[in-house]
Design a protein around this motif. Structure first.
Motif, PDB file in Angstrom:
ATOM      1  N   PHE A  40       2.168  14.793  -8.280  1.00  0.00           N
ATOM      2  CA  PHE A  40       1.527  13.533  -8.653  1.00  0.00           C
ATOM      3  C   PHE A  40       1.889  12.458  -7.635  1.00  0.00           C
ATOM      4  O   PHE A  40       2.995  12.436  -7.093  1.00  0.00           O
ATOM      5  CB  PHE A  40       1.958  13.081 -10.051  1.00  0.00           C
ATOM      6  N   CYS A  41       0.940  11.567  -7.391  1.00  0.00           N
ATOM      7  CA  CYS A  41       1.107  10.485  -6.426  1.00  0.00           C
ATOM      8  C   CYS A  41       0.906   9.156  -7.158  1.00  0.00           C
ATOM      9  O   CYS A  41      -0.148   8.925  -7.743  1.00  0.00           O
ATOM     10  CB  CYS A  41       0.087  10.643  -5.293  1.00  0.00           C
ATOM     11  N   ILE A  42       1.934   8.287  -7.140  1.00  0.00           N
ATOM     12  CA  ILE A  42       1.924   7.041  -7.901  1.00  0.00           C
ATOM     13  C   ILE A  42       2.005   5.856  -6.946  1.00  0.00           C
ATOM     14  O   ILE A  42       2.882   5.810  -6.089  1.00  0.00           O
ATOM     15  CB  ILE A  42       3.118   6.989  -8.878  1.00  0.00           C
ATOM     16  N   PRO A  43       1.115   4.871  -7.077  1.00  0.00           N
ATOM     17  CA  PRO A  43       1.176   3.676  -6.209  1.00  0.00           C
ATOM     18  C   PRO A  43       2.506   2.940  -6.339  1.00  0.00           C
ATOM     19  O   PRO A  43       3.057   2.822  -7.435  1.00  0.00           O
ATOM     20  CB  PRO A  43       0.026   2.807  -6.723  1.00  0.00           C
ATOM     21  N   LEU A  44       3.015   2.458  -5.212  1.00  0.00           N
ATOM     22  CA  LEU A  44       4.237   1.655  -5.196  1.00  0.00           C
ATOM     23  C   LEU A  44       4.044   0.549  -4.158  1.00  0.00           C
ATOM     24  O   LEU A  44       4.413   0.690  -2.997  1.00  0.00           O
ATOM     25  CB  LEU A  44       5.453   2.526  -4.856  1.00  0.00           C
ATOM     26  N   ASP A  45       3.427  -0.533  -4.586  1.00  0.00           N
ATOM     27  CA  ASP A  45       3.067  -1.642  -3.701  1.00  0.00           C
ATOM     28  C   ASP A  45       3.963  -2.838  -4.026  1.00  0.00           C
ATOM     29  O   ASP A  45       3.755  -3.535  -5.014  1.00  0.00           O
ATOM     30  CB  ASP A  45       1.594  -1.998  -3.902  1.00  0.00           C
ATOM     31  N   PHE A  46       4.963  -3.073  -3.190  1.00  0.00           N
ATOM     32  CA  PHE A  46       5.925  -4.136  -3.467  1.00  0.00           C
ATOM     33  C   PHE A  46       5.301  -5.526  -3.362  1.00  0.00           C
ATOM     34  O   PHE A  46       5.745  -6.459  -4.029  1.00  0.00           O
ATOM     35  CB  PHE A  46       7.118  -4.022  -2.515  1.00  0.00           C
ATOM     36  N   SER A  47       4.256  -5.675  -2.553  1.00  0.00           N
ATOM     37  CA  SER A  47       3.630  -6.978  -2.385  1.00  0.00           C
ATOM     38  C   SER A  47       2.774  -7.363  -3.589  1.00  0.00           C
ATOM     39  O   SER A  47       2.398  -8.530  -3.747  1.00  0.00           O
ATOM     40  CB  SER A  47       2.756  -6.988  -1.123  1.00  0.00           C
ATOM     41  N   ALA A  48       2.456  -6.384  -4.447  1.00  0.00           N
ATOM     42  CA  ALA A  48       1.574  -6.642  -5.581  1.00  0.00           C
ATOM     43  C   ALA A  48       2.327  -6.736  -6.903  1.00  0.00           C
ATOM     44  O   ALA A  48       1.714  -6.886  -7.951  1.00  0.00           O
ATOM     45  CB  ALA A  48       0.517  -5.540  -5.679  1.00  0.00           C
ATOM     46  N   ASN A  49       3.645  -6.638  -6.854  1.00  0.00           N
ATOM     47  CA  ASN A  49       4.448  -6.652  -8.066  1.00  0.00           C
ATOM     48  C   ASN A  49       5.251  -7.944  -8.127  1.00  0.00           C
ATOM     49  O   ASN A  49       5.956  -8.306  -7.179  1.00  0.00           O
ATOM     50  CB  ASN A  49       5.385  -5.440  -8.086  1.00  0.00           C
ATOM     51  N   ALA A  50       5.155  -8.647  -9.247  1.00  0.00           N
ATOM     52  CA  ALA A  50       5.807  -9.947  -9.377  1.00  0.00           C
ATOM     53  C   ALA A  50       7.320  -9.866  -9.198  1.00  0.00           C
ATOM     54  O   ALA A  50       7.952 -10.832  -8.755  1.00  0.00           O
ATOM     55  CB  ALA A  50       5.483 -10.552 -10.744  1.00  0.00           C
ATOM     56  N   ASN A  51       7.913  -8.711  -9.511  1.00  0.00           N
ATOM     57  CA  ASN A  51       9.364  -8.564  -9.402  1.00  0.00           C
ATOM     58  C   ASN A  51       9.841  -8.279  -7.988  1.00  0.00           C
ATOM     59  O   ASN A  51      11.048  -8.336  -7.720  1.00  0.00           O
ATOM     60  CB  ASN A  51       9.847  -7.438 -10.321  1.00  0.00           C
ATOM     61  N   THR A  52       8.903  -7.980  -7.082  1.00  0.00           N
ATOM     62  CA  THR A  52       9.321  -7.566  -5.735  1.00  0.00           C
ATOM     63  C   THR A  52       8.620  -8.334  -4.619  1.00  0.00           C
ATOM     64  O   THR A  52       8.736  -7.962  -3.452  1.00  0.00           O
ATOM     65  CB  THR A  52       9.053  -6.054  -5.546  1.00  0.00           C
TER      66      THR A  52
ATOM     67  N   GLY B 266       0.781  -1.234   0.000  1.00  0.00           N
ATOM     68  CA  GLY B 266       0.000   0.000   0.000  1.00  0.00           C
ATOM     69  C   GLY B 266       0.807   1.274   0.000  1.00  0.00           C
ATOM     70  O   GLY B 266       0.297   2.326   0.407  1.00  0.00           O
ATOM     71  N   GLY B 267       2.046   1.229  -0.472  1.00  0.00           N
ATOM     72  CA  GLY B 267       2.861   2.429  -0.497  1.00  0.00           C
ATOM     73  C   GLY B 267       2.635   3.273  -1.747  1.00  0.00           C
ATOM     74  O   GLY B 267       1.888   2.908  -2.660  1.00  0.00           O
ATOM     75  N   PHE B 268       3.279   4.407  -1.796  1.00  0.00           N
ATOM     76  CA  PHE B 268       3.225   5.273  -2.968  1.00  0.00           C
ATOM     77  C   PHE B 268       4.455   6.166  -2.978  1.00  0.00           C
ATOM     78  O   PHE B 268       5.151   6.309  -1.962  1.00  0.00           O
ATOM     79  CB  PHE B 268       1.953   6.139  -2.966  1.00  0.00           C
ATOM     80  N   PHE B 269       4.750   6.732  -4.137  1.00  0.00           N
ATOM     81  CA  PHE B 269       5.763   7.782  -4.206  1.00  0.00           C
ATOM     82  C   PHE B 269       5.125   8.995  -4.851  1.00  0.00           C
ATOM     83  O   PHE B 269       4.154   8.880  -5.607  1.00  0.00           O
ATOM     84  CB  PHE B 269       7.014   7.326  -4.978  1.00  0.00           C
ATOM     85  N   SER B 270       5.638  10.160  -4.534  1.00  0.00           N
ATOM     86  CA  SER B 270       5.086  11.394  -5.084  1.00  0.00           C
ATOM     87  C   SER B 270       6.215  12.234  -5.674  1.00  0.00           C
ATOM     88  O   SER B 270       7.357  12.193  -5.206  1.00  0.00           O
ATOM     89  CB  SER B 270       4.321  12.189  -4.023  1.00  0.00           C
ATOM     90  N   LEU B 271       5.880  12.977  -6.698  1.00  0.00           N
ATOM     91  CA  LEU B 271       6.864  13.822  -7.366  1.00  0.00           C
ATOM     92  C   LEU B 271       6.208  15.090  -7.859  1.00  0.00           C
ATOM     93  O   LEU B 271       4.980  15.186  -7.956  1.00  0.00           O
ATOM     94  CB  LEU B 271       7.517  13.064  -8.530  1.00  0.00           C
ATOM     95  N   ASN B 272       7.043  16.049  -8.167  1.00  0.00           N
ATOM     96  CA  ASN B 272       6.587  17.290  -8.782  1.00  0.00           C
ATOM     97  C   ASN B 272       7.122  17.341 -10.205  1.00  0.00           C
ATOM     98  O   ASN B 272       8.335  17.242 -10.431  1.00  0.00           O
ATOM     99  CB  ASN B 272       7.082  18.508  -8.006  1.00  0.00           C
TER     100      ASN B 272
END
Length: 212
Positions: free
Chosen positions: A101-113, A56-62
């Motif tokens: 902008f806020c982008i989801p970053l869910d390591f448990s939901a990604n096959a590579n992580t 349930g994480g995310f990263f944000s950028l401008n």
């Protein structure tokens, strides 16, 4: 003449646009001169890593670009020093709009992580291409099963953005490249778009010279 010079300066401003990683905090202070370099020129992991949720994480950028492509690379190496130490965490996607902008970053939901574990140290590298160059910023994290990102950390998208955000499990959006290497995808795309911008600048400058 002034009209053409103003138009030229507009294109130069586009070429000089940037992006800033807001959360998790990057390795060091934003350095626009080193942004096209590996980890924005910071080659040593941060002394104090940021605790980050496995789920349930995310990263944000401008973003300072009206249309841009981004992706996330990840490394579990203790001291990653090159792109060879990284693999894809979020496939390249494309969004439109300037601002936050806020982008989801869910390591448990990604096959590579999915092999990542509680307490593990990792490094993420955001790859950003707004059409002028491929830009990079890194953040050093410690993963946690129980950690939740504070509500004080804003997660919102710029007003007027037309594309929404990609989903955590399948990060795609309009025109996503889906490539696995910045040297084979974002960099190539950035080079092509940069050449297009340079071509426009050259053409405008040539017109301006003929009028003088």
């Amino acid at each position: 003449m002034q009209r053409y010079l103003a138009l030229l300066l507009l294109f130069v401003a586009v070429v000089n646009a940037h992006f800033q990683l807001q959360f998790p905090p990057p390795r060091g202070a934003f350095d626009e001169d080193n942004e096209p370099k590996f980890c924005d020129g910071y080659n040593t992991p941060a002394a104090n890593r940021t605790t980050f949720p496995l789920t349930g994480g995310f990263f944000s950028l401008n973003s300072e670009h009206p249309k841009w492509t981004a992706g996330v690379l990840v490394s579990s190496a203790a001291n990653p020093t090159s792109f060879n130490n990284f693999s894809q965490a979020v496939s390249f996607f494309q969004l439109e709009g300037e601002g936050a902008f806020c982008i989801p970053l869910d390591f448990s939901a990604n096959a590579n992580t999915t092999s990542f574990q509680n307490g593990q140290n990792i490094t993420i590298q955001i790859v950003f291409d707004g059409g002028d160059d491929t830009l990079y910023q890194c953040a050093d994290l410690t993963l946690s099963n129980d950690f939740k990102i504070s509500s004080d950390v804003k997660c919102s998208n710029a007003t007027g953005s037309s594309a929404g955000t990609p989903s955590p499990s399948s990060p795609t959006a309009t025109g996503a490249s889906g490539a696995s290497s910045p040297t084979q995808s974002a960099s190539a795309q950035g080079m092509a778009m940069s050449l297009g911008v340079v071509g426009w600048i050259s053409a405008i400058w040539a017109i301006a010279l003929t009028i003088v």
